[in-house]
Design a protein around this motif. Structure first.
Motif, PDB file in Angstrom:
ATOM      1  N   GLU A  25       0.581  -0.885   0.107  1.00  0.00           N
ATOM      2  CA  GLU A  25       0.164  -0.538  -0.139  1.00  0.00           C
ATOM      3  C   GLU A  25       0.565   1.542   0.531  1.00  0.00           C
ATOM      4  O   GLU A  25       0.420   2.070  -0.759  1.00  0.00           O
ATOM      5  N   GLN A  26       2.046   1.215   0.789  1.00  0.00           N
ATOM      6  CA  GLN A  26       2.746   2.887   0.366  1.00  0.00           C
ATOM      7  C   GLN A  26       3.316   2.749  -0.600  1.00  0.00           C
ATOM      8  O   GLN A  26       3.619   3.837  -0.998  1.00  0.00           O
ATOM      9  N   PHE A  27       3.833   1.870  -1.118  1.00  0.00           N
ATOM     10  CA  PHE A  27       4.581   1.944  -2.029  1.00  0.00           C
ATOM     11  C   PHE A  27       3.785   2.336  -3.540  1.00  0.00           C
ATOM     12  O   PHE A  27       4.112   3.388  -3.798  1.00  0.00           O
ATOM     13  N   ILE A  28       1.862   1.747  -3.625  1.00  0.00           N
ATOM     14  CA  ILE A  28       1.721   2.063  -4.758  1.00  0.00           C
ATOM     15  C   ILE A  28       1.508   3.845  -4.310  1.00  0.00           C
ATOM     16  O   ILE A  28       1.068   4.861  -5.012  1.00  0.00           O
ATOM     17  N   ALA A  29       0.846   4.206  -3.148  1.00  0.00           N
ATOM     18  CA  ALA A  29       0.706   5.348  -2.660  1.00  0.00           C
ATOM     19  C   ALA A  29       1.625   6.180  -3.113  1.00  0.00           C
ATOM     20  O   ALA A  29       1.676   7.875  -3.581  1.00  0.00           O
ATOM     21  N   SER A  30       3.118   6.237  -2.810  1.00  0.00           N
ATOM     22  CA  SER A  30       3.890   7.475  -2.886  1.00  0.00           C
ATOM     23  C   SER A  30       4.326   6.839  -4.631  1.00  0.00           C
ATOM     24  O   SER A  30       5.257   7.129  -4.731  1.00  0.00           O
ATOM     25  N   HIS A  31       4.212   6.393  -5.721  1.00  0.00           N
ATOM     26  CA  HIS A  31       4.457   6.198  -6.865  1.00  0.00           C
ATOM     27  C   HIS A  31       3.672   5.631  -7.963  1.00  0.00           C
ATOM     28  O   HIS A  31       3.303   4.326  -7.764  1.00  0.00           O
ATOM     29  N   THR A  32       3.303   7.668  -8.002  1.00  0.00           N
ATOM     30  CA  THR A  32       2.280   7.254  -8.881  1.00  0.00           C
ATOM     31  C   THR A  32       3.250   7.537 -10.577  1.00  0.00           C
ATOM     32  O   THR A  32       3.767   8.165 -11.027  1.00  0.00           O
ATOM     33  N   LEU A  33       2.043   7.275 -11.497  1.00  0.00           N
ATOM     34  CA  LEU A  33       2.872   7.182 -12.804  1.00  0.00           C
ATOM     35  C   LEU A  33       1.685   7.780 -13.672  1.00  0.00           C
ATOM     36  O   LEU A  33       0.765   7.316 -13.916  1.00  0.00           O
ATOM     37  N   PRO A  34       2.489   8.988 -14.814  1.00  0.00           N
ATOM     38  CA  PRO A  34       1.319   9.558 -15.934  1.00  0.00           C
ATOM     39  C   PRO A  34       1.150   8.364 -17.275  1.00  0.00           C
ATOM     40  O   PRO A  34       1.826   7.372 -17.532  1.00  0.00           O
ATOM     41  N   ALA A  35      -0.052   8.282 -17.211  1.00  0.00           N
ATOM     42  CA  ALA A  35      -1.052   7.382 -18.327  1.00  0.00           C
ATOM     43  C   ALA A  35       0.250   6.967 -19.690  1.00  0.00           C
ATOM     44  O   ALA A  35       0.052   6.232 -20.040  1.00  0.00           O
ATOM     45  N   GLU A  36       1.790   8.271 -19.849  1.00  0.00           N
ATOM     46  CA  GLU A  36       1.981   7.610 -21.238  1.00  0.00           C
ATOM     47  C   GLU A  36       3.507   7.261 -20.595  1.00  0.00           C
ATOM     48  O   GLU A  36       4.261   6.610 -22.099  1.00  0.00           O
ATOM     49  N   LEU A  37       3.441   7.035 -19.410  1.00  0.00           N
ATOM     50  CA  LEU A  37       5.040   5.956 -18.549  1.00  0.00           C
ATOM     51  C   LEU A  37       4.471   5.380 -19.115  1.00  0.00           C
ATOM     52  O   LEU A  37       3.468   4.712 -18.026  1.00  0.00           O
ATOM     53  N   GLU A  38       5.421   3.478 -19.538  1.00  0.00           N
ATOM     54  CA  GLU A  38       5.026   2.302 -19.738  1.00  0.00           C
ATOM     55  C   GLU A  38       5.603   2.155 -17.711  1.00  0.00           C
ATOM     56  O   GLU A  38       6.621   2.452 -17.982  1.00  0.00           O
ATOM     57  N   LEU A  39       5.110   1.165 -17.417  1.00  0.00           N
ATOM     58  CA  LEU A  39       5.630   0.113 -15.825  1.00  0.00           C
ATOM     59  C   LEU A  39       7.282   0.269 -16.000  1.00  0.00           C
ATOM     60  O   LEU A  39       7.466   0.514 -15.208  1.00  0.00           O
ATOM     61  N   ALA A  40       7.548  -0.718 -17.116  1.00  0.00           N
ATOM     62  CA  ALA A  40       9.236  -0.702 -17.156  1.00  0.00           C
ATOM     63  C   ALA A  40      10.199  -0.115 -17.177  1.00  0.00           C
ATOM     64  O   ALA A  40      11.180  -0.027 -16.535  1.00  0.00           O
ATOM     65  N   ASN A  41       9.370   1.414 -17.142  1.00  0.00           N
ATOM     66  CA  ASN A  41      10.335   2.610 -18.349  1.00  0.00           C
ATOM     67  C   ASN A  41      10.361   3.673 -16.738  1.00  0.00           C
ATOM     68  O   ASN A  41      11.134   5.181 -16.876  1.00  0.00           O
ATOM     69  N   ALA A  42       9.837   3.643 -15.476  1.00  0.00           N
ATOM     70  CA  ALA A  42       9.607   4.092 -14.396  1.00  0.00           C
ATOM     71  C   ALA A  42      11.233   3.993 -14.164  1.00  0.00           C
ATOM     72  O   ALA A  42      11.652   3.007 -13.348  1.00  0.00           O
ATOM     73  N   PRO A  43      11.344   5.559 -13.854  1.00  0.00           N
ATOM     74  CA  PRO A  43      12.278   6.018 -12.831  1.00  0.00           C
ATOM     75  C   PRO A  43      12.941   5.550 -11.835  1.00  0.00           C
ATOM     76  O   PRO A  43      13.928   4.841 -11.777  1.00  0.00           O
TER      77      PRO A  43
END
Length: 75
Positions: A25-43
């Motif tokens: 829950e903490q990870f999901i709450a603190s890591h939001t991605l924009p729609a255009e960014l692929e999951l694997a490309n998250a920084p």
């Protein structure tokens, strides 16, 4: 052949992350991605984590469903 459904906690374990309910829950709450960014490309992924996510998704492995679940949760 029987398909395997991995829970989100197993994916977090596979990625070397805190797989407890609170940790997820903490990870999901603190890591939001924009729609255009692929999951694997998250920084925030290490190269190994990003590779696992990308390959699991592209090869439609037994991890693909839970990877998709994580992807949706981070949006």
């Amino acid at each position: 052949m029987e398909s395997i459904n991995h829970p989100l906690s197993e994916l977090f374990e596979q990625l070397g992350l805190d797989a407890s309910h609170d940790g997820i829950e903490q990870f999901i709450a603190s890591h939001t991605l924009p729609a255009e960014l692929e999951l694997a490309n998250a920084p925030f992924w290490s190269p190994a984590q990003a590779n696992f996510l990308k390959e699991g998704w592209q090869s439609d492995s037994d991890w693909a469903e839970v990877i998709d679940q994580l992807n949706v949760s981070l949006r």
